[in-house]
Design an enzyme around this catalytic site. Structure first.
Site, PDB file in Angstrom:
ATOM      1  N   SER A 237      49.628  81.982  62.051  1.00 41.94           N
ATOM      2  CA  SER A 237      49.120  80.641  61.747  1.00 41.94           C
ATOM      3  C   SER A 237      49.718  79.567  62.654  1.00 41.94           C
ATOM      4  O   SER A 237      49.067  78.563  62.946  1.00 41.94           O
ATOM      5  CB  SER A 237      49.403  80.298  60.278  1.00 41.94           C
ATOM      6  OG  SER A 237      50.808  80.341  60.028  1.00 41.94           O
ATOM      7  N   ASP A 377      55.519  71.647  54.797  1.00 42.69           N
ATOM      8  CA  ASP A 377      55.860  72.838  54.021  1.00 42.69           C
ATOM      9  C   ASP A 377      57.105  73.547  54.518  1.00 42.69           C
ATOM     10  O   ASP A 377      57.472  74.606  53.990  1.00 42.69           O
ATOM     11  CB  ASP A 377      54.683  73.817  54.008  1.00 42.69           C
ATOM     12  CG  ASP A 377      54.257  74.228  55.417  1.00 42.69           C
ATOM     13  OD1 ASP A 377      54.957  73.828  56.382  1.00 42.69           O
ATOM     14  OD2 ASP A 377      53.234  74.925  55.543  1.00 42.69           O
ATOM     15  N   HIS A 380      55.273  74.976  59.067  1.00 46.01           N
ATOM     16  CA  HIS A 380      54.374  74.525  60.124  1.00 46.01           C
ATOM     17  C   HIS A 380      54.831  73.163  60.654  1.00 46.01           C
ATOM     18  O   HIS A 380      55.212  72.277  59.877  1.00 46.01           O
ATOM     19  CB  HIS A 380      52.941  74.433  59.606  1.00 46.01           C
ATOM     20  CG  HIS A 380      52.407  75.752  59.155  1.00 46.01           C
ATOM     21  ND1 HIS A 380      52.394  76.142  57.832  1.00 46.01           N
ATOM     22  CD2 HIS A 380      51.895  76.803  59.852  1.00 46.01           C
ATOM     23  CE1 HIS A 380      51.873  77.359  57.725  1.00 46.01           C
ATOM     24  NE2 HIS A 380      51.570  77.785  58.958  1.00 46.01           N
TER      25      HIS A 380
END
Length: 931
Positions: A237, A377, A380
């Site tokens: 991601s 978070d 990221h």
């Protein structure tokens, strides 16, 4: 019975002559008074003599003619000694210097002290009685303090002159060049590695790579670079987020969604993974072992792809553990570091005998360490960090393709052009020729050196050094200029020294301004004349303006609109002085000869022409020199065309004044015609075209050719005034200050007319007008000055403020002139510190492009990395020394290349014309080969 020594003077007591000279030892009695006293006493005597001649008071050296009093020491010493009955009729009259007076040792000292006692000034009548230790009044202490200050200044100048400063600068350049060469050999010469692995933040969001500059790509540039290119992002991601940021450089409206894609073999591969493995295996050691095996298996494949494509392995960024959710708590920074070490070790060892072609993208880790606290978070990165990493990737791939000026990272050194090679040969021949001249001259000097008669101890003959030939001066000047140009090339073309991006903060601009203001006020002296805008004052004006402009450029203050608008006034003030100075010369002197024109054009353009050749830049790139050159020619043509009207002619008939005003009105009409015949600039909401925009007018173009563009697009004018294939930059620069030269000419005419009619009071200490008029004009000037500053500081749009600037800039210029010149005391002093820089202001402005700034003014030259303050000090010291030396070289060559004899001058002009014709031909050949 011996008397005790006198007590030492108290801290607040004035220093007596005996104290200032120090204690007299037996050796001093034998050698006489110090030689340093002679120039100081002579200077003091000359000043008092001049004051005496003005007021009718006898000078300090006693009676006699001015020439006899200037001789100084002998008469003063004789008079002092005669008062004490120590000199007979023929005694020390022959002593004409301290050295001569000191021939008798003790007697010389006695004469010096006696004279100093005798010349003590009278105490103030209003002064209170002083204690014994303060027997001398305040004026005596002030005089001796001034003498001590001058003595100290002379001692400093003796040991540290401009010449010694230049030698020190040369040594510093050689040492720095050696250090940077050694560093590049040891650490590598690939700036891409620095871009991918190191850097720091300037402020909060501006990333500065180590040793090079990073370009901020626009949408059009990114599309041009990546057209028909395939780029693959492979990973988790985090890599997906990097992909989105990269695509948004090309298309800001791109949405972060879509399916996986399969295309042909990519040109660029960006890969990286680890956090997902840590998460699904709960951070176990077995997962790390499996990760190592996987990386080992794909490393040969990546290496094979890297031979034909650019492959980057992105190291894992740190996390902010306090913000991680429960299902991500196993992802720790300790685990991430272990995975990164494993990946780097395996990828670097995938090739045995050569360096790995897979490039490790480790800079994102450094960026994340500074910004991970802003993560939502903990895993990221914030959007600004991802944008920085994407821009780094864009620089790594596109800099070598588009070669942006302010993107020095990953750019190879530009190849030498034919003209540059010929220039290098010329400078080499000049150096060799001068060395031959020097060796021949030195051998001849040794042969002609007078020998000493051993019996009498006297020289047999006196040899007078022959004058230096013009050829030797010519070769010496180009020898020094060749070495200087080599330094220019090393700084801004050879990638030997480092470069950094600019970053503006208020402190980086205003604190240096305060420093130079304090220095300028501290070093002040009396002017030789007290006329309005006298030579010392104009040098001072140019000096402080140039220093402010230099600070403005290196601090990147153009992004702060109030500072930008005030700097625009300073540039306008330079052009105002151009109009004022050249008009005054032609009006008063009436010298319209070709020698004067050639001298001015040579001094203005010599350095720029050399830099155009050596640095491979167009003439218009150094925009200020074309600007002042064109305006000088406009002034000359306006006044030289029939009828030639001068002050001498106008004094006989007042109608000539009216004729000159008609000439000036016609000039203003021509300026307005050129300005408004060109189609007005289009602001905002204009459809984008292929035409380039102005640097300070975003989103604006000229959509129709006018008279101005047609004139300056004609060959060969186009070779001088085009930049990137058009004259838009030249149009912008000319239009921005189109009226100010006319204002300077008109001001000079009005001032000289008032001066001729003796309306102005320009005596020492006198106000320029009567008290009422002076106070009124001062009030109006201060209000006007502050009003303009308030308006400039409240500007919201640079384009709209630039539209008003040509008409209103003269308000602050005239206000400054009146504030500076109406009070007599302000007109009688000047800052020698600022005036020194003013004498080399043109060289400072031009040299900053390459040896103080970098990347053609877009960045900052870094000679000493890791210490910005020390780097600025050293680079500034070298920069100023180089500018001063170039100024002297230009003056020397101007006397040789531009002789006063018209026949010789015409021959030189024919040679210069042939040189420029050859240069145009070679330039055309180069342009065709590039295309």
């Amino acid at each position: 019975m011996s008397l005790p020594p006198p007590p030492p003077p108290a801290a607040g007591d004035p220093v007596t002559p005996e104290d200032s000279l120090g204690s007299v030892t037996p050796e001093d009695w034998a050698t006489g008074p110090p030689l340093q006293a002679q120039p100081l006493l002579r200077q003091e005597a000359k000043r008092e003599e001049e004051e005496g001649e003005e007021t009718g008071v006898q000078g300090a050296w006693g009676k006699g003619t001015a020439e006899q009093r200037r001789r100084g020491w002998g008469e003063a010493a004789e008079a002092a000694a005669a008062e004490e009955g120590q000199v007979d009729a023929g005694g020390a009259a022959g002593s004409a210097s301290p050295a001569g007076a000191a021939g008798g040792g003790r007697e010389g000292w006695r004469r010096l002290l006696a004279w100093l006692r005798r010349r003590q000034p009278q105490c103030c009548p209003c002064a209170a009685p002083l204690p014994r230790s303060a027997a001398h009044c305040c004026h005596g202490g002030t005089k001796m303090a001034a003498l001590a200050y001058n003595l100290g200044k002379r001692e400093i100048n003796h040991y540290f002159s401009v010449r010694s400063a230049k030698v020190l600068a040369l040594v510093a350049v050689l040492l720095l060049a050696v250090c940077h060469l050694a560093s590049r050999r040891y650490r590598g010469n690939d700036s891409c590695e620095y871009l991918l692995s190191s850097g720091r933040f300037l402020g909060e969001k501006v990333w500065q790579p180590h040793s090079c500059m990073m370009h901020k790509y626009k949408i059009s540039e990114a599309k041009n670079c990546l057209v028909d290119k395939h780029i693959a992002f492979i990973g988790d991601s985090r890599i997906r987020q990097l992909f989105y940021s990269f695509v948004k450089i090309i298309n800001p409206q791109f949405k972060e969604e879509g399916n996986k894609d399969s295309v042909a073999k990519p040109h660029v591969i960006v890969a990286g993974a680890a956090t997902w493995s840590i998460k699904i295996h709960n951070g176990s050691n077995e997962a790390l072992s499996q990760y190592k095996m996987n990386i080992t298996s794909i490393a040969p494949l990546l290496e094979k792809l890297a031979k034909t494509s650019d492959v980057y392995w992105v190291l894992q960024d740190p996390v902010y553990e306090d913000l991680l959710s429960e299902n991500r708590k196993m992802i720790t920074n300790e685990k991430i570091d272990a995975y990164n070490e494993a990946a780097v070790s395996i990828l670097n060892s995938s090739t045995r005998n050569s360096k790995s072609h897979v490039k490790v993208f480790s800079v994102s880790k450094l960026i994340a360490q500074e910004t991970i606290m802003e993560s939502l978070d903990g895993l990221h990165l914030p959007e600004s960090s991802r944008e920085t990493s994407a821009m780094i990737l864009m620089n790594v791939y596109c800099n070598k393709i588009l070669k942006p000026v302010d993107g020095s990272c990953c750019q190879p050194r530009p190849p030498l052009t034919l003209i540059q090679k010929l220039a290098a040969c010329f400078f080499t021949l000049s150096i060799v020729g001068y060395l031959i001249f020097y060796i021949i001259h030195r051998n001849a000097h040794r042969k002609n050196k007078p020998c000493t008669d051993l019996e009498s101890g006297e020289e047999k003959k006196n040899i007078i050094n022959p004058p230096v030939s013009p050829l030797e001066i010519f070769l010496q000047s180009f020898c020094k200029l060749g070495l200087i140009m080599a330094y220019f090339y090393m700084c801004d073309r050879a990638n030997l020294f480092m470069k950094e991006n600019k970053f503006y903060t208020h402190s980086t601009f205003f604190i240096p301004i305060i420093y130079i203001l304090v220095l300028g006020v501290f070093y002040n002296e009396n002017t030789k004349e007290t006329k309005v805008l006298n030579r010392e004052q104009t040098d001072e004006w140019k000096g402080w303006m140039q220093l402010v402009i230099l600070i403005y450029h290196i601090s990147g203050a153009s992004t702060f609109l109030p500072v930008y608008m005030h700097i625009r006034v300073l540039v306008a003030a330079y052009l105002f002085q151009t109009g004022y100075g050249h008009f005054s010369y032609f009006w008063v002197k009436g010298d319209f000869g070709i020698h004067r024109v050639c001298q001015v054009l040579f001094r203005l353009n010599f350095l720029v022409v050399v830099l155009c050749i050596v640095m491979d830049r167009p003439y218009q790139f150094y925009y200020f020199v074309p600007l002042v050159t064109v305006w000088f020619m406009v002034i000359y043509v306006t006044l030289a065309l029939w009828p030639q009207i001068t002050q001498k002619k106008a004094n006989g008939n007042c109608l000539w004044h009216f004729g000159l005003l008609l000439k000036l009105a016609f000039l203003l009409l021509c300026i307005c015609f050129l300005a408004y015949s060109q189609t007005s600039l289009m602001f905002r909401n204009v459809p984008k075209t292929s035409a380039p925009s102005f640097p300070d007018f975003p989103d604006c173009q000229i959509n129709k050719k006018g008279a101005f563009e047609k004139i300056f697009s004609l060959w060969p004018l186009s070779k001088c005034f085009e930049l990137k294939g058009n004259v838009y930059e030249w149009w912008f620069r000319w239009r921005l200050d189109r009226y100010v030269v006319f204002h300077g000419m008109l001001f000079a005419f009005i001032y000289l007319a008032l001066q001729k009619r003796q309306i102005l009071s320009e005596g020492k200490g006198e106000p320029l007008f009567s008290s009422k008029i002076s106070n009124f004009l001062l009030f109006i000037s201060v209000v006007s000055f502050l009003t303009y500053s308030i308006w400039a500081s409240s500007c919201k749009n640079k384009a709209q403020c630039n539209e008003l600037h040509p008409s209103v800039s003269v308000v602050q210029i005239l206000a400054f002139i009146l504030i500076r010149n109406i009070p007599g005391y302000a007109r009688s002093v000047y800052s020698s510190f600022f005036a020194w820089f003013g004498k080399i202001s043109l060289e400072l402005f031009i040299c900053q492009y390459h040896i103080w700034l970098a990347a053609d003014t877009r960045g900052i030259l870094v000679l000493i990395p890791g210490n910005p303050m020390l780097n600025i000090i050293v680079s500034t010291f070298i920069f100023v020394c180089v500018a001063h030396e170039i100024s002297q070289i230009t003056n020397d060559l101007a006397q040789i290349i531009i002789p006063k004899d018209n026949s010789s001058l015409l021959k030189r002009l024919a040679c210069i014309a042939a040189f420029f014709c050859g240069l145009l031909i070679l330039s055309s050949i180069q342009d065709k080969s590039r295309h």
